[in-house]
Structures are given as C-alpha cells and as structure tokens.
Design a protein around this motif. Structure first.
Motif: not given
Length: 721
Positions: A306-330
């Motif tokens: 999970v990528v967090l906003d460096p200012q607010s700490g709010q989650p911004l991106i969720a990533s999955y990499r077990s089979a087909t890699a994918a990123n999702y904006g939150l």
C-alpha cells in the motif's frame, strides 16, 4: 400418564417420508448443476486456449543468441532508488568497483551529485521533512544531510546482543526514526522490549517498554504512540494506547496477519487477512469495527503493498503481485494517475512512489519476468509526461562490468492456472524460449523454496538461463504457496511428503505436456531448499516423468528439518516461533505420526528406489539444512551405487552467495540438463571456475565424468569430508 397418551416411538411408527419434489424443481436443480459444470468447463477451456495462444506468440519471436553465465548472474550496480517525500529528488545507492556511494538526482532535470563516497548501507529512507537520509547497515543507522545542513553521522547502533533494529521513519516528526530494542535470545534477565524514537542528532526517547514482544506501532497526529501490536501466545494483539493504559483493539490468531500502516482521527489503517480469505486493506475504527477498503478485484491474490500519501498518511495505491501484477488508485485523483501509468507500461510489474507538493514527480519502478533489473521512470502528474532515469548504471559480476541482456532475447513469463485432480485451481508461470517450438523442447520444473513462499512475475536468472539454453521452464505455485490467500497456503494440510503438494507439481507438468508445451520424454526438475526436496521427491517417486534432478541445499528428510526448526530461533511470522507456525499448518514438529509419515516418504528413506541421476549442492555452514544431512544422503546414494554428484561450498550458508559458487551452480546445472535432456552444451569454464570446481566438487557421477577429467575433481566418498 396412561399408555394411550404416550407418543409412538420410532419402532412403532416409521418416520414420515418427505414428499417427492415436483418434477419441475428436480429438473431445474439438475439444469443448474449442469449449467455450472458447463461454465467451469468452458472457463477451464478458455484458460487453456489463452495459454496455448500465448505460447504461440513466443514461437513467432526471433530466436535468442546464447549469452554467458556472467550475463545472467550479473547484478545491477544501482542497488536501489528512493523518491523524496516532496517528489523533487531521487536518492540512490550505486555500487562501484570498490565503493558503494549515495547519490542524489533532481527530478526536474540536471546532473546527479554524490552525497557520500562510501557506505556499508544496503537501504535508504527519507526523513519526513525530506532533509535527511537514514542509511541502514547491519551495524548502525546513519543520518545523512541532503540540503547542506550540518550534523551527518551515526545516530544509533544496530544489531548487538541487545539487538536494535530500525523499524521505520518517524511518520509524524520531521526528522526521526523508530528503533526497537530486543532482549538476547538467551539471558537470565527478565525479557524486556523497548521502543524508541531517535532523532537525527542521536537523542533517543523511550516510547514504550513491554515484557511481551513489540512487533508494530502507529502514532497520532501529535507524534504520540497511539497503537501497539504485541505478541501474545501464538498470535498478535493490537492495542490502542490511551495515556498509559492499553486497550485491546483487535486480535489476530492462527496465521492471521495485521500490519499497521498509519492512524488517523477515526482509527487505524492496516493490512490484514482477519475475517477474510485474502490479505487486504482495511480500516479499524475506534469502535472496533473493521471495514475493508480494498481487496483484489479478481479474488485470487493477497495485497502486496500500500502506498501512503507522504503528507497525510492516507492510502493512495493498492498493489498486487502474486500472478498478474496490478495497481489500483484508492482516491478519485489517484485512480486517474495510476490508470495513466498502467496504460504507459501495460503488462508490467510496477511499483509506484508518490511525491507531494508543487512540482512533485512520482517514481515508477518497472519490472518484468523478461527484464533483467528494474527500469526507473519519473512521472509528472501535472503534465502526464514520463522520463526514464538512471538507465546507464549498468550491471556488475564480481569486479567486471556486464551489459544488460536485451529484453527481446529473454523469455516472457506467462502466468497461467490449472486444475488439480481434486478440482483445486492452482497457479504457476511458464517461460518458453523465443522462436522455439515448445512441443519439441525439453521441459524443466523449477520449484520454489519455502515451501511457504511463492514465485512472482519477476526476473529469475536460473529460469532465463535455462530458457536461453532451449528449455521450457515451469514455475509452480503449488498449494501451500503464499500470496494467494490464507486458505491456499493452508490447503497443503501438511501433506509435504510424496503426497498432495508434490502431486500439484507433477500435475502441473502433465497439464503443460497435454497442452503441447514440452517434450514428455525430456523432463527435469530443479530447485533450492524445499524446491530441492521436491526435486529429489520427483526423481525418486516419478522417475517415468522426471529424468534428472538438481537439488541445492535440499533437506532429504523434510520431517528432520522441521524438528530442527523447532529447536531454532527461526520465525515465519515475526515473534511467533517456527514450531507454532508449523503446528498451525498441520506440520507439528513434535507430532510423532507426522514425523514418521514424512520420514517414510522422504528421499533418504527411499534411496534404493532412485534410478535417475541427481546433483546435490550444499553449504558447509548452512544454518537451515545442516551439511551433515546432505552428506548422509549423498553417502547413502553412493553406498547403493546410485548416480550422484555433490558440490560443497565449505563456507556457504543456506544462501549460496559466493559469485564463484553461483556460476559453478549454473555450469553444473547446464551440464546435467545437457547430458540428460539434450539442451545446449555449456560453455567451457575459465581457469578460475575450473579451480573452484576442482576444490568443491566432492562427488562426480557419470554425467560429470568429462568435467572430472578436465578439472581433476575428487571422486572420494561423500562421507570422507
């Protein structure tokens, strides 16, 4: 009560029969069952067709030239890159011929500058204010100024008897780190764990002290410790800290994970698989309610990052990499930005770092199974532009500079699924040499270690070397692998002998052969650690399928290794003894029935059945699979006059890191596969490699006889060491 009022018993009155359902209801039920079976069969057929189509694409590519072992083994000179919180700089570690330096690249353009000529650090972290870099090595935490201010220097010792570990950059204060002090494993003193905040001047503040192991923490907006995770029994308890008082917020037991990300005014962000089949992003409210924010939309993979906003700490991106890699904006804005990045680099394994503020860039780490090393790209959210950076860092093998292998010459890693004989859907990857008819190519199963681990859609030097030599390579994520949910990991149910887990691997090979992928008369199996154990299982119990095995640091009796784990300090989950984790996975090291079953099904107990050649590689200082167990197995095979070869790196551990040993491993692997499966012959070893083989090849079977003659390698019995 008179007899006439007593209800008849079952003996005096037969139970009433349920009326037959109407014919239309039975017909509807049967139709629904048939429809479901048809849907499953159609989906399975569609997946098989997609796999065959992907393999056909590989055949249409241009054949690759042969590359040297060094080109596959070479490691990037760029050891890592990290984006500043304001997105205006990228710090990176660069390995030279003798020194490792710290460099800074402005993201708006311009030349990089060196901040530090020499460091032992293996990773960097930015302080929250972006004015300091925290350099972590095995011995110390070092604060390095980036904006011209004074004060660089070591701020905390790491390691030691009272071990100190760097936990995280302080998420609230401008320039500080969180450090955990753990008691010695063996001590007569009461065990105490202490959590500290250490600023860049080295001043430390005790945040919490506990008789139970501390594994995680989170802070409120004022920098006060707000949440704490402690080990309790064989699980974790999350506590909310109200002043000096701790209140239970959540419990995670029996393999459940709960990793804190950040706190906010309403509770805590965390990744967890509690009450859910997969690891996902969730929010734990102040009232104890757990709400899912994001889980894999495909319903097959655990959350990876999970990528967090460096200012607010709010989650911004969720990533999955077990089979087909994918990123999702939150968030709505992040969704658009992530979608733009995914469109720019389709089908790639992307890791995204976010910068915040005026003129901030994002840093995109691009990886792929067919790409050696990662490529770095700066993304400008304002303009939508991309720019590759640090592309000329190069690769090194020992002291030599090595050119990156062109991606057009590497095999693509194709993710696919197949059904086991009991109906379970399994996952894996297959790599097909470009320009080769897969039906006529030899096939090698490359089994991952663990077993509670996984193969990801990333570059593998061993897989790519085999593909370059003409082999189709199958990498199975059998049941028991991680990354596909808790049920998938538990599904092995302890059957790690010649049982269900090994059957998954065998059935994956047979599935590929049934799709016209691989020559069924030329199949081998290789692996390290548990993968080596699986390789030995394969040639012992499925010799009609597997013609040769190469096993690195292999346990020849998995049950013996489990009992060894029970006496060790190893941990699969932080703070939880390995023995407790094994019990939760139906592999109790103390259960004599399990030990006997694994022993009876072990390669060493069935050594007399072996009729295929085996190559063993071992480390003389292996902390996980003791060298004596490998030597015992080799000596047993030798006594039975079996075809066994043995290479021992006397100073090597479970990870064989010596560059000479790594090249020797690939050379011996090539030699065995060439002799038995007919792939390309290996290039002759140079003088240095010949000397290393002569010293460490303890047994040379018939397949390595030419090598023995060339190097003068010993043929002494394995037990003579």
């Amino acid at each position: 009560m008179s007899p006439s009022t007593i209800a008849p018993t079952a003996r005096t009155r037969p139970p009433a029969r349920a009326p037959h359902p109407p014919w239309w209801r039975t017909a509807l039920r049967d139709a629904l069952i048939m429809a479901l079976l048809c849907v499953c069969a159609r989906a399975h057929a569609d997946e098989a067709a997609q796999l065959r189509a992907a393999v056909a694409v590989e055949r249409a590519r241009s054949p690759a030239p042969s590359y040297t072992r060094a080109e596959f083994l070479a490691r990037p000179a760029l050891l890592g890159a990290w984006l500043a919180p304001d997105g205006r700089s990228v710090a990176y570690l660069l390995q030279g011929e003798r020194n490792r330096g710290v460099w800074l690249l402005p993201t708006a353009g311009g030349a990089p500058r060196r901040l530090l000529a020499h460091t032992e650090a293996d990773t960097l972290s930015w302080s929250r204010d972006g004015r300091w870099l925290l350099l972590r090595s095995a011995q110390q935490l070092y604060a390095l100024a980036t904006a011209g201010q004074r004060g660089s220097g070591a701020i905390a010792k790491l390691g030691g008897r009272w071990e100190r570990s760097f936990e995280a950059v302080d998420p609230v204060l401008p320039a500080a780190a969180i450090v955990l002090e753990s008691p010695p494993h063996v001590s007569r003193l009461p065990k105490r764990w202490r959590l500290y905040r250490v600023d860049v001047q080295g001043r430390q503040t005790l945040l919490h002290e506990s008789a139970r192991e501390i594994v995680d923490s989170a802070f409120d907006s004022d920098g006060r410790l707000r949440y704490l995770t402690l080990v309790e029994g064989e699980g974790y308890t999350l506590y909310r800290k109200d002043g000096v008082r701790l209140r239970v917020a959540m419990r995670c037991t029996r393999l459940q994970r709960c990793s804190m990300l950040a706190s906010d005014s309403a509770g805590l962000w965390l990744t967890t698989n509690a009450d859910h089949g997969y690891l996902r992003l969730a929010h734990l409210g102040e009232d104890g309610a757990l709400r899912t924010l994001h889980a894999d939309p495909r319903g097959e993979a655990d959350l990876d990052q999970v990528v967090l906003d460096p200012q607010s700490g709010q989650p911004l991106i969720a990533s999955y990499r077990s089979a087909t890699a994918a990123n999702y904006g939150l968030t709505a804005q992040a969704q658009g930005q992530v979608a733009a990045i995914e469109r720019r680099y389709p089908g790639r394994n992307l890791r995204i770092e976010v910068g915040r503020g005026a003129g901030a860039r994002w840093l995109v780490h691009e990886r792929a199974g067919s790409q050696k090393g990662e490529r770095l790209h700066l993304y400008d959210p304002a303009s939508g532009g991309f720019r590759e950076v640090l592309a000329d860092a190069g690769f090194r093998h020992g002291r030599d500079t090595v050119t990156r292998i062109a991606e057009s010459s590497l095999a693509r890693k194709i993710a696919f699924s197949y059904r086991a004989s009991d109906g379970m859907r399994l996952h894996g990857f297959v790599s097909v040499p470009p320009g080769v008819d897969a039906a006529r190519a030899p096939l090698v199963a490359n089994v991952h270690g663990g077993p509670f681990n996984l193969t990801r859609p990333e570059f593998s030097a061993q897989t790519q070397l085999l593909a370059n030599r003409g082999y189709v390579v199958f990498e199975p994520n059998f049941r028991g692998s991680t990354g596909y949910g808790l049920d998938y990991m538990r599904a092995g149910r302890g059957d790690f002998g010649n049982g269900r887990v090994q059957q998954d691997i065998v059935e994956g090979v047979r599935y590929l052969l049934a799709q016209g992928i691989g020559d069924g008369e030329r199949v081998g199996i290789v692996g390290a650690s548990f993968g080596g154990y699986s390789a030995l299982q394969g040639v012992t119990f499925q010799p009609e399928l597997f013609k040769v095995a190469v096993a690195a640091v292999p346990p020849a009796d998995f049950g013996w290794v489990l009992r060894s784990y029970a006496r060790s300090q190893d941990q699969f989950s932080r703070g939880i003894p390995m023995s407790a984790t094994m019990r939760a996975l139906a592999l109790d090291p103390a259960d004599p029935a399990i030990a006997e079953r694994l022993r009876a099904q072990s390669p060493v107990a069935n050594a007399q059945r072996l009729r295929r050649p085996v190559l063993l590689l071992a480390g003389g200082d292996d902390e996980r699979v003791p060298i004596r167990s490998v030597l015992h197995y080799a000596a047993t095979l030798r006594t039975l006059d079996k075809d066994v070869s043995l290479f021992v790196d006397a100073g090597g551990g479970h990870q064989l890191v010596d560059p000479r040993t790594r090249e020797a491993y690939l050379f011996l692997l090539e030699s065995m596969m060439h002799r038995r499966l007919g792939g390309a012959a290996p290039r002759a070893p140079d003088a240095q490699l010949r000397a290393h083989l002569r010293k460490n090849l303890r047994l040379a079977g018939p397949d390595l006889a030419p090598l023995r003659a060339a190097t003068g390698a010993s043929t002494a019995a394995a037990g003579a060491r």
